[in-house]
Scaffold this motif. Sequence first.
Motif, PDB file in Angstrom:
ATOM      1  N   ARG A 355      39.635  49.589  31.825  1.00  0.00           N
ATOM      2  CA  ARG A 355      40.893  49.249  32.514  1.00  0.00           C
ATOM      3  C   ARG A 355      41.060  47.731  32.578  1.00  0.00           C
ATOM      4  O   ARG A 355      42.169  47.210  32.432  1.00  0.00           O
ATOM      5  N   MET A 356      39.947  47.021  32.761  1.00  0.00           N
ATOM      6  CA  MET A 356      40.004  45.554  32.743  1.00  0.00           C
ATOM      7  C   MET A 356      40.516  45.055  31.394  1.00  0.00           C
ATOM      8  O   MET A 356      41.331  44.135  31.326  1.00  0.00           O
ATOM      9  N   ILE A 357      40.008  45.671  30.328  1.00  0.00           N
ATOM     10  CA  ILE A 357      40.431  45.256  28.980  1.00  0.00           C
ATOM     11  C   ILE A 357      41.935  45.471  28.824  1.00  0.00           C
ATOM     12  O   ILE A 357      42.664  44.588  28.346  1.00  0.00           O
ATOM     13  N   GLU A 358      42.407  46.640  29.259  1.00  0.00           N
ATOM     14  CA  GLU A 358      43.855  46.937  29.172  1.00  0.00           C
ATOM     15  C   GLU A 358      44.672  45.900  29.938  1.00  0.00           C
ATOM     16  O   GLU A 358      45.643  45.340  29.427  1.00  0.00           O
ATOM     17  N   LEU A 359      44.254  45.651  31.159  1.00  0.00           N
ATOM     18  CA  LEU A 359      45.023  44.737  32.014  1.00  0.00           C
ATOM     19  C   LEU A 359      44.963  43.302  31.491  1.00  0.00           C
ATOM     20  O   LEU A 359      45.972  42.596  31.473  1.00  0.00           O
ATOM     21  N   ALA A 360      43.782  42.881  31.071  1.00  0.00           N
ATOM     22  CA  ALA A 360      43.629  41.498  30.608  1.00  0.00           C
ATOM     23  C   ALA A 360      44.424  41.238  29.330  1.00  0.00           C
ATOM     24  O   ALA A 360      44.851  40.113  29.069  1.00  0.00           O
ATOM     25  N   ASN A 361      44.638  42.277  28.548  1.00  0.00           N
ATOM     26  CA  ASN A 361      45.415  42.120  27.312  1.00  0.00           C
ATOM     27  C   ASN A 361      46.918  42.237  27.533  1.00  0.00           C
ATOM     28  O   ASN A 361      47.691  42.070  26.587  1.00  0.00           O
ATOM     29  N   ASP A 362      47.323  42.529  28.737  1.00  0.00           N
ATOM     30  CA  ASP A 362      48.749  42.671  29.026  1.00  0.00           C
ATOM     31  C   ASP A 362      49.410  41.285  29.009  1.00  0.00           C
ATOM     32  O   ASP A 362      49.036  40.409  29.801  1.00  0.00           O
ATOM     33  N   PRO A 363      50.389  41.055  28.139  1.00  0.00           N
ATOM     34  CA  PRO A 363      50.998  39.725  28.053  1.00  0.00           C
ATOM     35  C   PRO A 363      51.734  39.299  29.329  1.00  0.00           C
ATOM     36  O   PRO A 363      51.935  38.114  29.571  1.00  0.00           O
ATOM     37  N   GLU A 364      52.075  40.279  30.153  1.00  0.00           N
ATOM     38  CA  GLU A 364      52.784  39.938  31.398  1.00  0.00           C
ATOM     39  C   GLU A 364      51.865  39.228  32.396  1.00  0.00           C
ATOM     40  O   GLU A 364      52.330  38.626  33.373  1.00  0.00           O
ATOM     41  N   LEU A 365      50.572  39.277  32.125  1.00  0.00           N
ATOM     42  CA  LEU A 365      49.603  38.822  33.127  1.00  0.00           C
ATOM     43  C   LEU A 365      49.758  37.349  33.525  1.00  0.00           C
ATOM     44  O   LEU A 365      49.347  36.952  34.612  1.00  0.00           O
ATOM     45  N   THR A 366      50.321  36.538  32.645  1.00  0.00           N
ATOM     46  CA  THR A 366      50.468  35.114  32.979  1.00  0.00           C
ATOM     47  C   THR A 366      51.877  34.783  33.494  1.00  0.00           C
ATOM     48  O   THR A 366      52.227  33.611  33.652  1.00  0.00           O
ATOM     49  N   ASP A 367      52.669  35.808  33.771  1.00  0.00           N
ATOM     50  CA  ASP A 367      53.989  35.594  34.386  1.00  0.00           C
ATOM     51  C   ASP A 367      53.798  34.819  35.698  1.00  0.00           C
ATOM     52  O   ASP A 367      53.004  35.227  36.555  1.00  0.00           O
ATOM     53  N   PRO A 368      54.492  33.704  35.872  1.00  0.00           N
ATOM     54  CA  PRO A 368      54.259  32.900  37.083  1.00  0.00           C
ATOM     55  C   PRO A 368      54.870  33.480  38.368  1.00  0.00           C
ATOM     56  O   PRO A 368      54.554  33.022  39.468  1.00  0.00           O
ATOM     57  N   ASN A 369      55.750  34.473  38.231  1.00  0.00           N
ATOM     58  CA  ASN A 369      56.409  35.023  39.435  1.00  0.00           C
ATOM     59  C   ASN A 369      55.518  36.077  40.090  1.00  0.00           C
ATOM     60  O   ASN A 369      55.697  37.278  39.890  1.00  0.00           O
ATOM     61  N   VAL A 370      54.575  35.586  40.875  1.00  0.00           N
ATOM     62  CA  VAL A 370      53.543  36.487  41.395  1.00  0.00           C
ATOM     63  C   VAL A 370      53.781  36.904  42.849  1.00  0.00           C
ATOM     64  O   VAL A 370      52.935  37.583  43.440  1.00  0.00           O
ATOM     65  N   ARG A 371      54.904  36.501  43.417  1.00  0.00           N
ATOM     66  CA  ARG A 371      55.092  36.895  44.815  1.00  0.00           C
ATOM     67  C   ARG A 371      56.561  37.059  45.181  1.00  0.00           C
ATOM     68  O   ARG A 371      57.407  36.255  44.746  1.00  0.00           O
ATOM     69  N   VAL A 372      56.821  38.070  45.976  1.00  0.00           N
ATOM     70  CA  VAL A 372      58.131  38.228  46.614  1.00  0.00           C
ATOM     71  C   VAL A 372      57.919  37.875  48.085  1.00  0.00           C
ATOM     72  O   VAL A 372      57.058  38.464  48.749  1.00  0.00           O
ATOM     73  N   ILE A 373      58.673  36.874  48.551  1.00  0.00           N
ATOM     74  CA  ILE A 373      58.476  36.448  49.939  1.00  0.00           C
ATOM     75  C   ILE A 373      59.079  37.499  50.890  1.00  0.00           C
ATOM     76  O   ILE A 373      60.244  37.867  50.756  1.00  0.00           O
ATOM     77  N   PRO A 374      58.289  37.973  51.846  1.00  0.00           N
ATOM     78  CA  PRO A 374      58.808  38.994  52.764  1.00  0.00           C
ATOM     79  C   PRO A 374      59.886  38.429  53.698  1.00  0.00           C
ATOM     80  O   PRO A 374      59.775  37.280  54.143  1.00  0.00           O
ATOM     81  N   THR A 375      60.878  39.235  53.976  1.00  0.00           N
ATOM     82  CA  THR A 375      61.943  38.801  54.891  1.00  0.00           C
ATOM     83  C   THR A 375      62.178  39.811  56.014  1.00  0.00           C
ATOM     84  O   THR A 375      62.903  39.531  56.957  1.00  0.00           O
ATOM     85  N   GLU A 376      61.577  40.976  55.902  1.00  0.00           N
ATOM     86  CA  GLU A 376      61.825  42.037  56.883  1.00  0.00           C
ATOM     87  C   GLU A 376      60.951  41.853  58.132  1.00  0.00           C
ATOM     88  O   GLU A 376      59.901  41.223  58.085  1.00  0.00           O
ATOM     89  N   THR A 377      61.391  42.467  59.221  1.00  0.00           N
ATOM     90  CA  THR A 377      60.593  42.445  60.445  1.00  0.00           C
ATOM     91  C   THR A 377      59.452  43.462  60.327  1.00  0.00           C
ATOM     92  O   THR A 377      59.694  44.608  59.950  1.00  0.00           O
TER      93      THR A 377
END
Lengths: 488, 162
Positions: A355-377
């Motif tokens: 599974r590590m091999i699969e994930l590490a080979n995923d080209p999306e892995l270096t996408d810089p958008n790694v967080r959605v800022i929470p806004t809900e209570t």
Amino acid sequence: MKHEIIIDPITRLEGHGKIVIFLDDEGNAVKAYFQIPELRGFEKFLEGRPAEDAPQITSRICGVCPTAHHTAATKALDDLYKVDPPSVAKKIRELVYNAFMLEDHALHVYILGGPDFIVGPKAPKSERNIYGVIKKVGLEVGLKVIKTRRELRNLITAIAGKVIHPVFGLPGGISKPLTEDVRKKAIEVAQKSLDFALFTYKIFKDIVLSNQEYLDLILSDAYTHRTYYMGLVDDKNRLNFYDGKIRIVDPKGNEYAKFDVHEYHQYIAEHVEPWTYVKFLYLKKVGWKGFVDGENSGILCVAPLARLNVADSMATPRAQEAFEEMFEMMGSKPVHHTLAMHWARIIEMIYAAERMIELANDPELTDPNVRVIPTETPGIGMGVVEAPRGLLIHHYETDEKGIIKKANLLVATQHNAARIALSVDKAAKNLIKRGNIDEGLLNMIEMAFRAYDPCHACATHSISGSMSLAIYLYNLKGKLIKVIKRDK
Amino acid sequence: MKSKSVIVLFLGNSILTDDKIGLILGEKLKKKLENLGYKVEILEKTGLELIDYLSGYDLAVIVDSIKTGKYPTGSILLFKNTDLEETTLFKSPHYSGVFDSIKLMEVLNLNPPRETYVLAIEVENPYIVSESLSPNLQAIIPFLVKKVFKKILEVTENCFKK
């Protein structure tokens, strides 16, 4: 009851525990208790703290499975703040998680539980450890274990900040994106880890599965319980450590339930006993019927064997081959033999590496958008992962400012506690006959719990030289008759 | 003094009451020791994880908490790995205590420290979850800072006299 035997502390598990065995007049074991004498109170400690502290606080419960607590807590925060992390963040979390599972399982296979089989259950205590393993399978194996664990931990450090107590999980994602260099390193480490996992499987096959005496031990009644099994599965009912639905199968292997973590209250309840601090979790609708197995008893099992028992298949090819091999050789599914837990653990090592091999080979892995800022209570949040030792649930309830008002942690060893008690009791009754007690026999009783890789969050600082195993024989009036200690 | 080949590890758990004493002492002594050429690490780690830190040094000094119940709070107990080998090896519930790790380094030729000492601070409570030290231990931190620093220098000096 004539005599009482106490094994305290029991060894090669994560934390402290004690086994007390009562003997009748003929010297046969009539009852064995598995006691957890520690009380920690992490749930109370969380109250009044900002929820975002939970991944850091709970990861300090123990130095052995911090990543499991960190990840379960982080997922509970996603839920608490009603925010869905970007897929890249989930993939990076899962990559780290699989690296952690692999190195933790390797620790158990080579150092904690594995020596029982690799060196032998009745081998002298001085050899039933990592040094005995090295002696049996060679110096280079020891070096390989140390090197693989180091590389996995360095990778976790590179991604998660700190290996013992990761700091990268945040509600809505992770703290930093992955660089291309780290992704390449992850591919390299994952590939080497797969080689290591397959090598470990080969050792297990050569030493354990080709030894009829060991196979008989695995299949023996002393280590067999027909219970329910619980684990996480993906949308195709394949094993997943990081996410999915909770699936339960009955002792015949039929699906009993499949549910989202938010529904856990409907299925899982707690039972307490006066002689231990551990809470025994059981299936609410089946009910608590005491320490007995079978379809009418709510006792359940988590951890590697349970995960394979609840999964229809594995999501990666080499792990699938090993999965099929195990169930074919055992002749049935689910497998009820506790000692097959070691086998399942190695199959999971293979899965984690693939599974590590699969994930590490995923080209999306270096996408810089790694967080959605929470806004809900915030309000209520629950997170679930598969810890090395089994299903782990974190449940927080906060005020509108995110201050924790109530916390509930359902840890793997609590799920397994009743079955572990059952295992220790059954092993003692089967193995201690006519007062025949030696160290090898006591180790075989300890093997009953060691297979689960239980974690009692130890904090031992004793280097006083006290013996790690002592047997106390008492008469009915509680007078100490004899003390048997292990060799230095 | 060959200070470049000495490593001092300050160990502890930051949320187990007195178990954090090693971390506190580490924070207070890190710069002072580094200025003398020591390698200093402040770690919430145990057992096998220490192997990577210990490899390649002539001397390792480990500062941690201990609860024997036999000595007044704040007493400093000094252990040497070779003195304790017989009584401590394989006695950690994880089979992965400090001395187990050093023994493993020897077996695997991983360049263990020539000598290892543990400076263990007797504490009252290293088991309960809390970020605060016990009051009795908190009160003697300045004393412990001086005492531990002095002990580290003594151990180093004795080691390199040989």
